[in-house]
Write a protein that holds these residues in place. Structure first.
Motif, PDB file in Angstrom:
ATOM      1  N   VAL A 131      46.386  17.994  30.425  1.00 39.44           N
ATOM      2  CA  VAL A 131      45.654  19.139  30.648  1.00 39.44           C
ATOM      3  C   VAL A 131      45.649  20.006  29.660  1.00 39.44           C
ATOM      4  O   VAL A 131      44.436  20.926  29.339  1.00 39.44           O
ATOM      5  CB  VAL A 131      46.173  19.805  32.064  1.00 39.44           C
ATOM      6  CG1 VAL A 131      45.149  20.818  32.213  1.00 39.44           C
ATOM      7  CG2 VAL A 131      45.893  18.586  33.190  1.00 39.44           C
ATOM      8  N   TRP A 138      40.903  10.736  27.322  1.00 39.60           N
ATOM      9  CA  TRP A 138      42.289  10.432  27.755  1.00 39.60           C
ATOM     10  C   TRP A 138      42.241   9.151  27.799  1.00 39.60           C
ATOM     11  O   TRP A 138      41.559   8.356  28.618  1.00 39.60           O
ATOM     12  CB  TRP A 138      42.312  11.157  29.080  1.00 39.60           C
ATOM     13  CG  TRP A 138      42.513  12.519  29.463  1.00 39.60           C
ATOM     14  CD1 TRP A 138      42.281  13.260  28.333  1.00 39.60           C
ATOM     15  CD2 TRP A 138      42.754  13.155  30.408  1.00 39.60           C
ATOM     16  NE1 TRP A 138      42.571  14.803  28.652  1.00 39.60           N
ATOM     17  CE2 TRP A 138      42.765  14.679  29.917  1.00 39.60           C
ATOM     18  CE3 TRP A 138      42.981  12.978  31.552  1.00 39.60           C
ATOM     19  CZ2 TRP A 138      42.971  15.643  30.893  1.00 39.60           C
ATOM     20  CZ3 TRP A 138      43.202  14.156  32.672  1.00 39.60           C
ATOM     21  CH2 TRP A 138      43.279  15.228  32.213  1.00 39.60           C
ATOM     22  N   HIS A 162      38.880  16.590  34.714  1.00 32.63           N
ATOM     23  CA  HIS A 162      38.750  16.312  33.333  1.00 32.63           C
ATOM     24  C   HIS A 162      37.092  15.880  33.177  1.00 32.63           C
ATOM     25  O   HIS A 162      36.277  16.054  32.196  1.00 32.63           O
ATOM     26  CB  HIS A 162      39.640  15.409  32.690  1.00 32.63           C
ATOM     27  CG  HIS A 162      39.497  15.098  31.443  1.00 32.63           C
ATOM     28  ND1 HIS A 162      39.406  15.953  30.214  1.00 32.63           N
ATOM     29  CD2 HIS A 162      39.292  13.729  30.681  1.00 32.63           C
ATOM     30  CE1 HIS A 162      39.324  15.077  29.045  1.00 32.63           C
ATOM     31  NE2 HIS A 162      38.979  13.945  29.318  1.00 32.63           N
ATOM     32  N   GLN A 165      34.163  18.144  33.558  1.00 32.69           N
ATOM     33  CA  GLN A 165      34.160  18.877  32.495  1.00 32.69           C
ATOM     34  C   GLN A 165      33.603  18.386  31.251  1.00 32.69           C
ATOM     35  O   GLN A 165      33.620  18.914  30.297  1.00 32.69           O
ATOM     36  CB  GLN A 165      35.513  19.546  32.278  1.00 32.69           C
ATOM     37  CG  GLN A 165      35.664  20.703  33.378  1.00 32.69           C
ATOM     38  CD  GLN A 165      37.390  21.040  33.358  1.00 32.69           C
ATOM     39  OE1 GLN A 165      38.113  20.591  32.393  1.00 32.69           O
ATOM     40  NE2 GLN A 165      37.838  22.055  34.151  1.00 32.69           N
ATOM     41  N   GLY A 167      34.611  15.217  29.861  1.00 32.86           N
ATOM     42  CA  GLY A 167      35.534  14.457  29.317  1.00 32.86           C
ATOM     43  C   GLY A 167      35.268  13.001  29.710  1.00 32.86           C
ATOM     44  O   GLY A 167      34.295  12.593  30.673  1.00 32.86           O
TER      45      GLY A 167
END
Length: 209
Positions: A131, A138, A162, A165, A167
């Motif tokens: 985070v 990731w 994630h 947002q 990602g």
């Protein structure tokens, strides 16, 4: 973040274990890697994170965009949970540890030294670093090891947030995390060695990138 790999070949030690790996991951999407043990899931994730150079092929992104979490927790044992989090936040320039604390409900553990945590608590602290990285991709290798059902759900929520947002994520896991935008990639067709070859060795893994 959208990214892709093209005709990638990866090696473990001196042995090429994967060839011809090609895939793309869209912004907001998770890709779950599936294959038998030793097939090269860890090797591929390390290659994506820039820890192991590819034998051939193209990575259409920068490893600097990747946050990598592997088998080892990589904690500073003598530091408290709060000090560990602040150390990582300072490294990655995010400063504020509150999002990581909230995502993995670490507030009651902030004053405890990492060496005094249970295996599950250490895993939560280790994963909370994701985070703080501010990185768009990731790469996660068996991230739910040592987590109970409640904390698997917390981890799944952190990944989902994630993705929401903008990602993306690539995960090697045998657990269905219930991610709404996940799809699966079977690495078996890309294997370059037999099932009897040595398996991915967690002791060779960097804990985090």
């Amino acid at each position: 973040m959208n990214f892709s790999v093209e005709n990638l070949a990866c090696r473990r030690g001196d042995v090429t274990v994967l060839t011809g790996v090609t895939f793309s991951v869209a912004e907001g999407e998770a890709l779950v890697l599936r294959a038998p043990n030793g097939a090269g899931k860890t090797t591929l994730l390390r290659c994506l994170a820039g820890l192991t150079p590819p034998v051939s092929g193209a990575l259409h992104f920068s490893p600097e965009d990747v946050a990598y979490a592997a088998h080892a927790d990589g904690l500073k044992a003598q530091l408290s949970v709060e000090e560990n989090l602040q150390f990582w936040a300072d490294i990655f320039g995010t400063r504020d540890i509150a999002p990581a604390v909230d995502a993995f409900e670490l507030s009651s553990l902030l004053s405890r030294r990492a060496q005094d945590l249970s295996a599950g608590q250490k895993r939560r602290l280790s994963l909370s670093r994701m985070v703080l990285t501010g990185r768009a991709i990731w790469a996660l290798d068996e991230p739910t090891v040592s987590l109970d059902v409640e904390n698997v759900a917390r981890f799944s929520s952190a990944v989902t947030r994630h993705l929401a947002q903008g990602g993306s994520a690539v995960l090697a896991t045998h657990i269905d995390l219930g991610l709404p935008t996940a799809r699966t990639l079977d690495l078996s067709p890309f294997r370059a060695i037999s099932q009897d070859a040595p398996s991915d060795d967690p002791f060779l893994d960097g804990a985090f990138q």
